[in-house]
Each structure stands twice: as C-alpha cells, then as structure tokens.
Design an enzyme around this catalytic site. Structure first.
Site, mmCIF file in Angstrom:
data_model
loop_
_atom_site.group_PDB
_atom_site.id
_atom_site.type_symbol
_atom_site.label_atom_id
_atom_site.label_comp_id
_atom_site.label_asym_id
_atom_site.label_seq_id
_atom_site.Cartn_x
_atom_site.Cartn_y
_atom_site.Cartn_z
ATOM 1 N N HIS A 43 0.829 -1.209 0.000
ATOM 2 C CA HIS A 43 0.000 0.000 0.000
ATOM 3 C C HIS A 43 0.864 1.259 0.000
ATOM 4 C CE1 HIS A 43 -3.396 2.652 1.058
ATOM 5 N NE2 HIS A 43 -2.529 3.245 1.861
ATOM 6 N N GLU A 44 1.888 1.277 0.840
ATOM 7 C CA GLU A 44 2.763 2.448 0.895
ATOM 8 C C GLU A 44 3.541 2.613 -0.413
ATOM 9 O OE1 GLU A 44 2.176 4.482 3.101
ATOM 10 O OE2 GLU A 44 1.031 3.129 4.377
ATOM 11 N N HIS A 85 1.534 4.561 -2.837
ATOM 12 C CA HIS A 85 1.685 6.016 -2.732
ATOM 13 C C HIS A 85 2.933 6.499 -3.468
ATOM 14 C CE1 HIS A 85 -1.692 6.723 -0.161
ATOM 15 N NE2 HIS A 85 -1.229 6.001 0.831
#
Length: 236
Positions: free
Chosen positions: A104-105, A108
């Site tokens: 998920h990071e 980004h």
C-alpha cells in the site's frame, strides 16, 4: 435567532457521538484485522521490506528508499524524502498484513512518481488544512463574544477554516483507495502473493480504508454541527 449551546443537553452532540462511534469502530476493525493476518505467514516468504523493494524495483522507482521506523502502524510514504517508511510489525515480518501494508505504501510512491492529481492536490492542502483546524474554534469563540457583524464574520471564517480540514479528509479518500488498488495489482500481477492469499490482502487494506472513511464522515458531521449551531447567528 441563532441556536446556541448552553448549560443544557445539546442535541447536536449526537452528531459528535456518531462520528466518535464510527472512528472507534473503524479503528477496532483495522487493529483486529491487522492482528489476525499478522499471524498468517505468506507463502511467498517475503518480508514487508522485501516486498516493498521488489514492488519499487518492478515499478522502476530506484530512487525510492525503504526505511524502518519505530512504532506500530506508523507506516507511510514521505514524498519529500522519497522514502517508504515501514513500522516494526511490517518491516521484518513475512505476514499477510505486513506484505499488504508495505504494498500500500509503495502504491503512494507510484502515485507520486506518476503525479497522481489527488495526491498532488492533497499535498498542497496540508498547510492550509493544518492552519484551518488550528484556527477554526478560536475564530468561532471570538465571534461568539461579539454581537455585531464582526462576530458573524469571525464565525463564518471559523466555519470556513474548519471546512478546509474537512476538504483534506475528503481528498484523502481517493488517494488511499487508489493506493490500495495499485498495491493489489502489483501483488497479483507480479505473483508476490499467491491467488488464494489475495483475498486476505483485500481484507487488510479494506479495513484500513474504512478508518479514512470514518474520519471523513466524523469531520463532515462536525461541520454539520457547526452550521446547525451557528448558522443562525451568521444570518442575524
């Protein structure tokens, strides 16, 4: 006449209570889901750090570093330093939860590299939103002291300032949902997690997304409360 809080039951507190319940429920769900799948080791054998490095390499982001940070669920991507920061339960763990959060990071980081507009817009809102959340209540309280147009103006400015922080919460939603979508695509498309584990990752990321939804809902309810409480005063 406007409606003012006094030394009696304020029915608008129900809005605050609903927001608090939503946030507590979402927080409890993400903690329980993360804890549950922290006990399930991925068949890939990769840790959160290794997952992040692999995804970043596959995405061609060789200038983004993976960094270990202290704390639990303090994971985040910092566009200023181009670092994917992974917390204690994620960095060295090979669990489904760790791999999902790390991916998920990285989502980004990929957004940042591709100049994803909602992320760029959110970044520009950060100082304004912080200032708005700081000034909102002082402006409203000062406005209540005055009975003139000055007071009405201060209240209006206070509500506007709070609205900026609400806007930040709303813009955060597509940013977080898109990062999770990118994460799942990278996990599945590059065989980082087996197909039978992808559903587990979806549960982890879905629970995390609900915390942002709950936070945005709570902020909207608080804004509605401010309008109910002081909207009449602004029109006097």
């Amino acid at each position: 006449m406007g409606y003012y809080p006094g030394y009696y039951f304020d029915p608008t507190y129900i809005l605050v209570l609903i927001g608090a319940v939503l946030c507590l429920g979402a927080s409890g769900l993400v903690n329980s889901t993360f804890s549950k799948f922290s006990k399930v080791r991925s068949a890939s054998g990769l840790t959160g750090e290794e997952t992040a490095r692999r995804i970043l390499s596959l995405a061609g982001l060789h200038d983004v570093r993976v960094v270990h940070v202290a704390g639990s669920l303090t994971d985040h991507y910092d566009p200023r330093t181009k670092t994917v920061n992974l917390s204690d339960p994620v960095f060295s763990s090979g669990s489904i939860s760790a791999i999902s959060v790390a991916a998920h990071e990285c989502g980004h980081a990929i957004q940042h590299a591709h100049a994803y507009f909602p992320l760029t817009f959110r970044s520009t809102l950060v100082p304004v939103a912080n200032l708005g959340s700081t000034l909102a209540w002082p402006l409203i309280i000062i406005g209540l002291i005055f009975t003139s147009q000055t007071g009405s103006l201060m209240i209006s400015l206070g509500i506007l300032a709070f609205s900026l922080s609400v806007l930040f919460q709303l813009v955060t939603l597509p940013v977080e949902f898109d990062a999770s979508h990118r994460a799942l695509k990278m996990l599945e498309g590059n065989n980082i997690v087996p197909a039978d584990e992808l559903g587990y990752s979806q549960k982890v990321l879905g629970a995390a997304a609900l915390t942002y939804v709950a936070s945005a809902a709570a902020s909207l309810l608080q804004l509605l409360r401010l309008v109910i409480l002081f909207g009449g005063r602004r029109n006097d």
